[in-house]
Design an enzyme around this catalytic site. Structure first.
Site, PDB file in Angstrom:
ATOM      1  N   LEU A  17       0.832  -1.209   0.000  1.00 53.98           N
ATOM      2  CA  LEU A  17       0.000   0.000   0.000  1.00 53.98           C
ATOM      3  C   LEU A  17       0.867   1.258   0.000  1.00 53.98           C
ATOM      4  CD1 LEU A  17      -2.816   1.264   0.082  1.00 53.98           C
ATOM      5  CD2 LEU A  17      -2.766   1.072   2.579  1.00 53.98           C
ATOM      6  N   ARG A 516       3.894   5.909   5.892  1.00 57.72           N
ATOM      7  CA  ARG A 516       5.165   5.739   6.598  1.00 57.72           C
ATOM      8  C   ARG A 516       5.137   4.599   7.595  1.00 57.72           C
ATOM      9  NH1 ARG A 516       9.108   9.492   6.613  1.00 57.72           N
ATOM     10  NH2 ARG A 516       8.653  11.237   5.243  1.00 57.72           N
ATOM     11  N   CYS A 517       6.226   3.847   7.578  1.00 54.14           N
ATOM     12  CA  CYS A 517       6.347   2.726   8.497  1.00 54.14           C
ATOM     13  C   CYS A 517       7.656   2.841   9.267  1.00 54.14           C
ATOM     14  CB  CYS A 517       6.372   1.412   7.729  1.00 54.14           C
ATOM     15  SG  CYS A 517       4.887   1.151   6.762  1.00 54.14           S
ATOM     16  N   TRP A 562      10.656   3.384  21.429  1.00 59.25           N
ATOM     17  CA  TRP A 562      10.732   3.151  19.998  1.00 59.25           C
ATOM     18  C   TRP A 562      11.199   1.740  19.667  1.00 59.25           C
ATOM     19  CZ3 TRP A 562      12.950   8.694  18.581  1.00 59.25           C
ATOM     20  CH2 TRP A 562      11.916   9.621  18.771  1.00 59.25           C
ATOM     21  N   GLU A 606       6.233  10.477  25.471  1.00 57.88           N
ATOM     22  CA  GLU A 606       5.441   9.426  24.823  1.00 57.88           C
ATOM     23  C   GLU A 606       5.180   8.234  25.722  1.00 57.88           C
ATOM     24  OE1 GLU A 606       7.343  10.034  20.407  1.00 57.88           O
ATOM     25  OE2 GLU A 606       6.876   8.024  21.104  1.00 57.88           O
ATOM     26  N   HIS A 642      17.652  16.573  25.309  1.00 58.79           N
ATOM     27  CA  HIS A 642      16.767  17.206  24.333  1.00 58.79           C
ATOM     28  C   HIS A 642      15.448  16.464  24.333  1.00 58.79           C
ATOM     29  CE1 HIS A 642      15.053  18.740  20.668  1.00 58.79           C
ATOM     30  NE2 HIS A 642      14.969  17.511  20.206  1.00 58.79           N
ATOM     31  N   GLU A 666      11.275  22.070  22.135  1.00 59.68           N
ATOM     32  CA  GLU A 666      10.707  22.413  20.827  1.00 59.68           C
ATOM     33  C   GLU A 666       9.763  23.606  20.796  1.00 59.68           C
ATOM     34  OE1 GLU A 666      10.220  18.543  17.989  1.00 59.68           O
ATOM     35  OE2 GLU A 666       8.502  19.829  18.277  1.00 59.68           O
ATOM     36  N   HIS A 695      10.971  21.817  11.201  1.00 58.25           N
ATOM     37  CA  HIS A 695      10.075  20.916  10.478  1.00 58.25           C
ATOM     38  C   HIS A 695       9.621  21.495   9.160  1.00 58.25           C
ATOM     39  CE1 HIS A 695      10.023  20.006  14.759  1.00 58.25           C
ATOM     40  NE2 HIS A 695      10.006  18.752  14.364  1.00 58.25           N
TER      41      HIS A 695
HETATM   42  N1  GLN Z   1      20.213  14.240  18.410  1.00 59.28           N
HETATM   43  C1  GLN Z   1      19.106  13.883  17.586  1.00 59.28           C
HETATM   44  C2  GLN Z   1      19.170  14.630  16.270  1.00 59.28           C
HETATM   45  O1  GLN Z   1      19.545  15.740  16.239  1.00 59.28           O
HETATM   46  C3  GLN Z   1      17.797  14.193  18.250  1.00 59.28           C
HETATM   47  C4  GLN Z   1      16.656  13.809  17.373  1.00 59.28           C
HETATM   48  C5  GLN Z   1      15.305  14.014  17.970  1.00 59.28           C
HETATM   49  O2  GLN Z   1      15.144  14.824  18.847  1.00 59.28           O
HETATM   50  N2  GLN Z   1      14.316  13.331  17.482  1.00 59.28           N
HETATM   51  O3  GLN Z   1      18.788  14.127  15.232  1.00 59.28           O
HETATM   52 ZN    ZN Z   2      13.742  16.766  18.764  1.00 59.64          ZN
END
Ligand code: GLN
Ligand code: ZN
Length: 755
Positions: A17, A516-517, A562, A606, A642, A666, A695
């Site tokens: 798909l 996306r997978c 993940w 998450e 982060h 973020e 993004h």
């Molecule tokens: N250190 C990772 C990067 O810069 C952090 C990625 C993320 O926050 N999803 O890609």
């Molecule tokens: Zn990030």
């Protein structure tokens, strides 16, 4: 009573798909090709279920993009910006945007890694039924030869709970508008056959429901269950227990309730209530969101226990939730270790398990193939308890022994020393870690993996890329540099591949969103680190500059979230093992002279439980394990973290307790609004709220970034702020990254001169 499957994955075992959709989207093929593939997949998936002996099989669990989006289209909940469109153009524009209109928002489906499209509702809209997808799929299933069909629909309460209102009002106020469309839909469905089962998915019922929500359940299901006499309504809950909702549902005329008995064990305490109601119990005993074999004997015992309360003929045996969250089949795994393979069960294999459990529970004879599967299931569950590749005595001893849980010094003392040693300027600039993953970088990685280039050639390619990254960062004038992460395909896979206890599939794809997978690693055994994982790359990068090079690691909670995590020990135990492995890496980096180390917890949020009562326990081990990772860091070694997140209101104290010296987050898209909580609670550690959104391909101007920094300075003092983009740059192009970062550094210079 029939066996059932809550829902089946749809992307295709070879991601058919995905490829059909992407080919159509890029203009290489017609929509008719997508339809052909979709029809073939539906038939194949129905066939698998039928052949395995599943009695009650779903239609409308299929989707070209997402089931929430399908439900929005069915109800006619079309945002104004798409109203001139129709058919597939409308559908995919809602999902992905088009030249004139931005896509609808997408967000995580409860605590899974699946993402759904967030319906946008307006009180001024007139909703209007479009039942064609459902009716067509039903007819198709009949033609295919399915006998017992259930029609899957997102239930109205979950639909509203997950939607947003464009005027920011309460979506539940729109129940009165939506419900008549649902009733109309049921009445259309009732015309399709003599007897039809409809499954309303109401996973929202496993959250902490407020009285307001609870009060909606009875009137809603009273109505829906009385639309037509030939309809039987099942309400499906999953991912947690649904005790409160069940107590209400039993007083409605629905015919059955599906409960998750794997991830919502508390459901067992309300079995009496279901029993007394005389409703059918759809017992979810086969885990729909993990990859491990079921313990068939245990499941049968559990069902028998339940049967002491609920009449046996009222119990249906099936999955805990939709199999959407598992890969399709083990059939294409050629490289998987044979022993590990015996412990695994993907969607197709789970169908066999259900059929066997069903038969054993009813005292029916297994066929030869099933007898063989049962025997290997018994054996595999046995070997899993003692297999050497799972149980590592050294790891177990270390986890049970004395563990360093904290850094030696308090933040207040550390940060003074760090400023002396690291000597970075006010408003220091840095990035989150990755730089653009160019086609050459990916090719070099792939060629090395496939044995096309030698280790030397591969390393030379990576080093050349690191050189480029370092040179650019020096030229741009950034303060704290990164090596760019060219050697990493993925921030979890990279570490998993080097840790003991992780396995990787070739074809274990799971839908993440749309086409996306992802292919999550499988954590099957005790985790340890045979050797340093990042030290060579980071020290190489450091050797190329006099500026500070930041070491880059992924934290345990993100690795867990993940991956598919083993279910034979507690999640918190697995997390602790990973934390100890990462702690060794921190110690080695420090030993090698690396002065700043970042431990990413991108997915920290998450992992939060769906029930608030379970949050404290989660926070306790999640924070504990982050601190274990960084405990070896001396006072002068600065620890960064982060998080791909900006809404910290509920968890700010937890974030503080993680005790990182610097956190980057973020916030770019929310101005300084979401940062205010840091000031409000008197957060002491340093913070890097992203100053621009990575993004989007847009290049932010110097002026814009200056304004953004001004906004940040309204909330936090300059001494506390770092300046960085809001996430890693791997998905961007160099043409976007270079000017953006240069503008960021320019902007900082301007603001520094002012302050
Ligand atoms: N250190 C990772 C990067 O810069 C952090 C990625 C993320 O926050 N999803 O890609
Ligand atoms: Zn990030």
């Amino acid at each position: 009573m029939p066996s059932f499957v809550t829902g089946f994955p749809r992307i295709g075992e070879k991601r058919e798909l995905k490829f059909a959709l992407e080919s159509y989207w890029s203009g290489k093929s017609d929509f008719s090709e997508v339809e052909k593939t979709a029809k073939m997949l539906r038939a194949r998936h129905w066939g698998y279920q039928k052949d395995a002996g599943i009695d009650l099989i779903s239609v409308n669990d299929f989707s070209l993009y997402d089931n929430m989006l399908d439900m929005a289209v069915t109800l006619g909940a079309i945002p104004a910006r798409f109203k001139n469109l129709e058919g597939e153009e409308l559908y995919f524009s809602m999902a992905r945007g088009n030249k004139n209109a931005v896509a609808m928002e997408m967000t995580k489906w409860f605590n899974t890694n699946y993402h759904y499209i967030v319906p946008e509702l307006s009180p001024y809209d007139e909703y209007k039924l479009n039942a064609s997808k459902i009716i067509n799929e039903y007819k198709e299933a009949k033609e295919f030869g399915l006998e017992k069909i259930k029609v899957n629909l997102i239930g109205p309460i979950t639909f509203l709970a997950l939607s947003k209102r464009i005027d920011r009002g309460d979506t539940f106020e729109l129940l009165g508008k939506i419900l008549p469309i649902y009733e109309e839909l049921l009445s259309e469905i009732s015309k399709l056959d003599q007897n039809i089962i409809v499954q309303f998915d109401e996973p929202f019922f496993v959250k902490d429901l407020e009285p307001k929500h609870l009060s909606l359940i009875k009137p809603t299901y009273d109505k829906l269950a009385s639309v037509a006499d030939n309809l039987k309504i099942i309400v499906a809950t999953y991912f947690e227990h649904a005790s409160e909702a069940v107590k209400v549902l039993v007083n409605t005329p629905i015919s059955g309730i599906a409960l998750d008995l794997v991830h919502g064990k508390e459901n067992l305490q309300i079995i009496d209530i279901v029993a007394n109601s005389g409703k059918k119990l759809f017992a979810g005993v086969v885990d729909g969101r993990n990859v491990w074999i079921n313990d068939i004997q245990k499941s049968v015992e559990l069902l028998e226990q339940i049967a002491s309360k609920v009449a046996k003929e009222n119990i249906c045996v099936g999955t805990s939730c939709s199999l959407l969250h598992t890969p399709f089949t083990l059939a294409y795994e050629e490289k998987l270790n044979n022993e590990i393979r015996t412990w695994l069960s993907f969607a197709k294999e789970k169908l066999e398990e259900i059929a066997i459990i069903e038969k054993l529970f009813r005292g029916k004879e297994l066929n030869e193939a099933q007898k063989a599967i049962l025997q290997s299931n018994i054996d595999a569950n046995q070997t899993r308890k003692s297999a050497e590749i799972i149980h590592d005595k050294a790891v177990q001893a270390r986890v049970a022994g004395d563990i360093k849980l904290e850094r030696d010094d308090k933040f207040e003392d550390r940060i003074k020393i760090q400023h002396q040693v690291l000597n970075y300027p006010t408003l220091p600039t840095t990035t989150i870690g990755s730089f653009p993953q160019t086609a050459e970088v990916r090719k070099a990685r792939r060629d090395f993996k496939n044995g096309i280039i030698s280790k030397e050639e591969y390393e030379a390619a990576m080093k050349a890329y690191i050189d480029e990254c370092v040179a650019f960062q020096e030229e741009a004038g950034l303060d704290v540099l990164v090596h760019g992460e060219p050697e990493r395909n993925d921030m979890v896979e990279y570490f998993g591949e080097q840790l003991k206890g992780f396995a990787f599939t070739q074809n274990g794809w799971v839908q993440s969103y749309g086409s996306r997978c992802v292919k999550p690693p499988i954590i099957y055994g005790d985790v340890s680190r045979p050797k340093a994982m990042t030290v060579d790359w980071i020290t190489y990068a450091q050797s190329k500059t006099k500026k500070i090079m930041k070491g880059m690691l992924t934290g345990p909670v993100t690795i867990l979230n993940w991956s598919f995590v083993r279910d034979d020990i507690e999640r918190s135990e697995v997390s602790k093992q990973i934390a100890l492995a990462i702690a060794d890496e921190v110690a080695d980096l420090q030993e090698a002279g690396i002065k700043i180390i970042q431990v990413d917890e991108a997915a920290f949020k998450e992992g939060y439980p769906l029930r608030s009562s379970k949050i404290p326990a989660y926070e306790e081990w999640a924070v504990r394990d982050f601190k274990i990772c960084v405990a070896p860091a001396h006072a002068q070694t600065q620890i960064h973290t982060h998080m791909c997140y900006s809404e910290f209101n509920d968890i700010i104290r937890t974030i503080e307790a993680m005790d990182a010296d610097v956190i980057s987050i973020e916030t770019a898209r929310s101005g300084n609004e979401l940062l205010k909580i840091f000031a409000k609670v008197g957060y002491k550690q340093e913070v890097g709220p992203g100053v621009y959104d990575i993004h989007s391909p847009r290049i932010p101007s110097v002026k814009e970034i200056v304004e953004q920094i001004h906004k940040l300075l309204e909330v936090l003092p300059k001494e506390q702020l770092w300046i960085n983009p809001d996430c890693g740059l791997k998905t961007r192009k160099w043409e976007e990254v270079k000017p953006s970062l240069k503008n960021m550094v320019e902007a900082v210079k301007i603001v520094r001169a002012e302050v």
